[in-house]
Enzyme design. Structure first.
Site, PDB file in Angstrom:
ATOM      1  N   SER A  27     -22.457  -8.698  14.025  1.00 11.84           N
ATOM      2  CA  SER A  27     -23.339  -9.775  14.478  1.00 11.84           C
ATOM      3  C   SER A  27     -24.439 -10.135  13.485  1.00 11.84           C
ATOM      4  O   SER A  27     -24.998 -11.216  13.560  1.00 11.84           O
ATOM      5  CB  SER A  27     -23.964  -9.435  15.833  1.00 11.84           C
ATOM      6  OG  SER A  27     -24.954  -8.446  15.690  1.00 11.84           O
ATOM      7  N   LYS A  78     -31.355  -7.850  15.800  1.00 15.16           N
ATOM      8  CA  LYS A  78     -31.222  -9.293  15.601  1.00 15.16           C
ATOM      9  C   LYS A  78     -32.436  -9.809  14.829  1.00 15.16           C
ATOM     10  O   LYS A  78     -33.429  -9.120  14.664  1.00 15.16           O
ATOM     11  CB  LYS A  78     -31.148 -10.045  16.942  1.00 15.16           C
ATOM     12  CG  LYS A  78     -30.097  -9.563  17.927  1.00 15.16           C
ATOM     13  CD  LYS A  78     -28.707  -9.940  17.544  1.00 15.16           C
ATOM     14  CE  LYS A  78     -27.720  -9.438  18.610  1.00 15.16           C
ATOM     15  NZ  LYS A  78     -26.378  -9.345  18.115  1.00 15.16           N
TER      16      LYS A  78
END
Length: 189
Positions: A46, A89
């Protein structure tokens, strides 16, 4: 006979010293991990190409004791769906800012973001899965105060705020600092 007893006493003292030093080292290591820095392993793609699957990095825990994350920071945080999982993230927007998605481009407060770290991958809406947002994420989305909008750099392979909504600042556990393994990826983030 006295020499034999002295030898046994000395060995016992040496063993006790090794045990005490080991216990002190363990306590210091646990305190550093709890309050200063912690290692993480990247489990998914990701955040590719910024962070690769299998990269090992250090997340430092001191910065956010005196300040809050800002856009561009890469942070670790507790997964909104599973408290035993830590995610990583990039912060895209902070409380009070408005996020919008148009034609694969992310806009914050009406300004298109320049995101070279996405390697040109588009940013589209995702089906929302948030118990906090009964109607899902509606764009434009204003990030509530005390929350962050986070997204993976690999936008076509990331479940992020587009999926689970904004995250509380209080769920942030560290700021990603540097990759220490494998050697070809070593460097600051």
């Amino acid at each position: 006979m006295a020499r034999a007893e002295h030898g046994k006493h000395s060995m016992l003292m040496d063993a006790l010293e090794v045990i005490c030093l080991g216990a002190i080292a363990l306590v210091v290591a646990l305190l550093v991990r709890a309050f200063v820095a912690e290692p993480f392993i990247i489990p998914s793609a990701s955040m590719s190409d910024t962070l690769k699957v299998g990269d090992r990095l250090v997340g430092e825990k001191i910065t956010y004791r005196t300040s809050e994350p800002v856009a561009g920071d890469i942070v670790t945080f507790t997964d909104p769906e599973r408290a035993d999982v830590t995610l990583i993230k990039r912060v895209i927007a902070v409380g009070g800012q408005t996020v919008d998605l148009h034609d694969g481009v992310v806009y914050v407060d009406g300004v298109a973001l320049d995101e070279p770290y996405t390697d040109g991958k588009p940013s589209y809406e995702l089906p929302t899965h948030s118990p906090l947002l009964a109607d899902g994420v509606q764009y434009p989305f204003t990030v509530p105060e005390g929350y962050l909008w986070v997204m993976g750099d690999n936008r076509t392979n990331s479940q992020d705020s587009r999926y689970f909504g904004a995250i509380p600042v209080s769920s942030v556990t560290s700021k990603a600092l540097f990759v220490f393994w494998p050697l070809e990826d070593v460097g600051s983030i």
